[in-house]
Design an enzyme around this catalytic site. Structure first.
Site: not given
Ligand code: GDG
Length: 470
Positions: A169, A377
């Site tokens: 990921h 990322d």
């Molecule tokens: C890894 C990789 C890759 C965030 N704050 C809150 C919250 N979130 C949710 C977001 C989003 C998820 O968490 C975060 O996903 P990201 O993709 O932005 O980043 P990582 O957590 O680092 O994820 C990344 C991912 O895996 C998937 O393969 O894209 O590059 O690092 O959905 O909305 N959700 C809630 N409250 C929050 O305060 N409910």
């Protein structure tokens, strides 16, 4: 893919392994991996194995402690692990060695022999637990993320000959950085025990293949296939997506207080820039705040006319680098607010708490600019969520780091270099002033792309490839 082929891969039991299990009963809080995997399991049934949130303190013998719960067609298997060993694996090797290494942060990488030992031991425990849960060699095994790189090797050692796929990921670093870890040869050997290795982007794929070439002098053919120690290995990119319709619906049904806040800002003529991230140093949060401050300096017409809301949910607080980034961010927000705020206007609103997902969707919709500026990322799903959340008749503008995997797909956003603070500030200014016609044209193109490459397409293409049909 033809219907017949789809059915052929669907007939095999799906077995998913990730460090943590998602909460299948309440997916309302989940994002990313959890949603993508849960939907696949909900459709075809299968087994999901992950670490339990219950640990044991002293040696409880060698037999795996697994609690299996059946929820409809899905079996959830929670593996209890020794507390100390789990911490050395999770806070240690996974998040103090691999996470910084894979995010190009050699300066933050910690090498400790106990970390690697625990990482291997925990993976061996996962393997032993999984081997006992398999229903035969027709099960398709899909393993997720950097916590579990050695799992296929451990399973092969136990004689498991099933098709095993791995999806990373996070980003994969270029070979010059990758070989800086003393364990790079082992990690590559581990990855070559999978039948399919999936990466997020073309950049990650190229970095992975070049790292294999550098380490093992093995090259991949034009289709991404190679042979290592007599085994065929396929490497491809499978950019992860979101469930666009359900996120758009959630954004549209925003909570009343989010709507009231948004109306209040409309009356005051105040535009909102939003960032939503786990509080992680890879997300470039202090740089975004500095870019907002530069916006106010370089484009003073936005003073009292724009506000920046950053939601930074707590994460990995036991790892020291995370405590440091937290204090750095709080100091940055404090000093910018100290310099610019007045009684009627708080330039930066910083929330260090997890916000419910439905509220998050509403806040994204109510913001005129989505600021997604990580330093590195794998994909960044918030970028896609921001697009899905917008009102297509009056959409906001996404300002996106070129170092987010999402930038490969989302070319109609305003792509920025997050290290160039003035460039980010100018892109925010451009976004705030962008005419409706340009906003709708950009948004339309982006929405089409994230709808085509959504979560369903991600898992369909990965599983078809794993089943040998891709
Ligand atoms: C890894 C990789 C890759 C965030 N704050 C809150 C919250 N979130 C949710 C977001 C989003 C998820 O968490 C975060 O996903 P990201 O993709 O932005 O980043 P990582 O957590 O680092 O994820 C990344 C991912 O895996 C998937 O393969 O894209 O590059 O690092 O959905 O909305 N959700 C809630 N409250 C929050 O305060 N409910």
């Amino acid at each position: 893919m033809s219907e017949a082929k789809q059915n052929a891969s669907d007939a095999r039991r799906l077995v998913v392994v990730s460090n943590r299990l998602g909460n299948i009963r309440d997916m309302s809080q989940a994002g990313g991996l959890a949603v993508g995997v849960a939907d696949a399991l909900a459709q075809r049934g299968g087994l999901w194995l992950g670490a339990s949130d219950e640990y044991y303190d002293s040696a409880a013998g060698d037999e795996p402690l697994i609690r299996v719960e059946r929820l409809g067609k899905i079996e959830m298997a929670a593996l209890a692990l020794p507390r100390e060993e789990y911490s050395l694996y999770y806070n240690g090797y996974a998040n103090s060695t691999l996470w910084p290494l894979f995010h190009y942060r050699l300066d933050l990488v910690k090498h400790q022999r106990e970390f690697l030992q625990a990482y291997r031991q925990i993976n061996a425990r996962f393997a032993k637990a999984l081997a006992g849960l398999l229903s035969g060699n027709n099960d398709l095994i899909w393993i997720h993320d950097y916590h579990l790189i050695p799992l296929a090797a451990e399973l092969r050692r136990l004689g498991v000959g099933n098709r095993i796929g791995f999806f990373l990921h996070i980003s994969f670093p270029p070979p010059d950085l990758f070989v800086a870890t003393p364990d790079h040869e082992e990690l590559i050997d581990d990855l070559l025990q999978y039948d399919v290795v999936g990466l997020q982007t073309e950049t990650d794929l190229a970095n992975f293949r070049r790292s294999v070439e550098t380490t093992n002098s093995i090259s991949f053919d034009i289709k991404g296939a190679t042979e290592a120690k007599g085994r065929a290995v396929l490497s491809r990119s499978f950019p992860i997506g979101i469930d666009v319709d359900s996120f758009a619906r959630m954004a549209n049904d925003a909570a009343e207080d989010v709507q009231i806040d948004s109306m209040r800002r409309q009356i005051l003529g105040l535009k909102q820039i939003i960032g939503v991230d786990r509080l992680d140093y890879s997300k470039g949060l202090p740089g975004r705040m500095q870019a907002f401050a530069r916006l106010l300096e370089r484009h003073p017409e936005h003073e009292r006319a724009a506000t920046y809301l950053q939601i930074a949910s707590p994460t990995r607080e036991e790892v020291s680098a995370y405590a440091e980034i937290r204090s750095q961010l709080e100091a940055t927000a404090g000093s910018i607010n100290g310099k610019y705020a007045d009684l009627a206007w708080t330039p930066i609103r910083y929330i260090h708490r997890a916000v419910p997902r439905s509220r998050l969707a509403g806040l994204l919709r109510a913001s005129q600019v989505g600021l997604v500026a990580p330093l590195r990322d794998g994909m960044n799903l918030v970028a896609k969520e921001y697009i899905a959340a917008q009102d297509p008749g009056d959409p906001g503008v996404l300002v996106l780091s070129r170092f987010a995997g999402a930038a490969e797909e989302l070319a109609e956003s305003l792509i920025v270099n997050p290290y160039a603070v003035d460039e980010v500030a100018d892109a925010i200014a451009k976004a705030l002033k962008m005419p409706l016609e340009e906003r709708t044209a950009r948004h339309g193109a982006l929405l089409k792309r994230i709808s085509r490459n959504d979560a369903a397409e991600w898992r369909r293409s990965f599983l078809a490839t794993l089943a040998g049909e891709g």
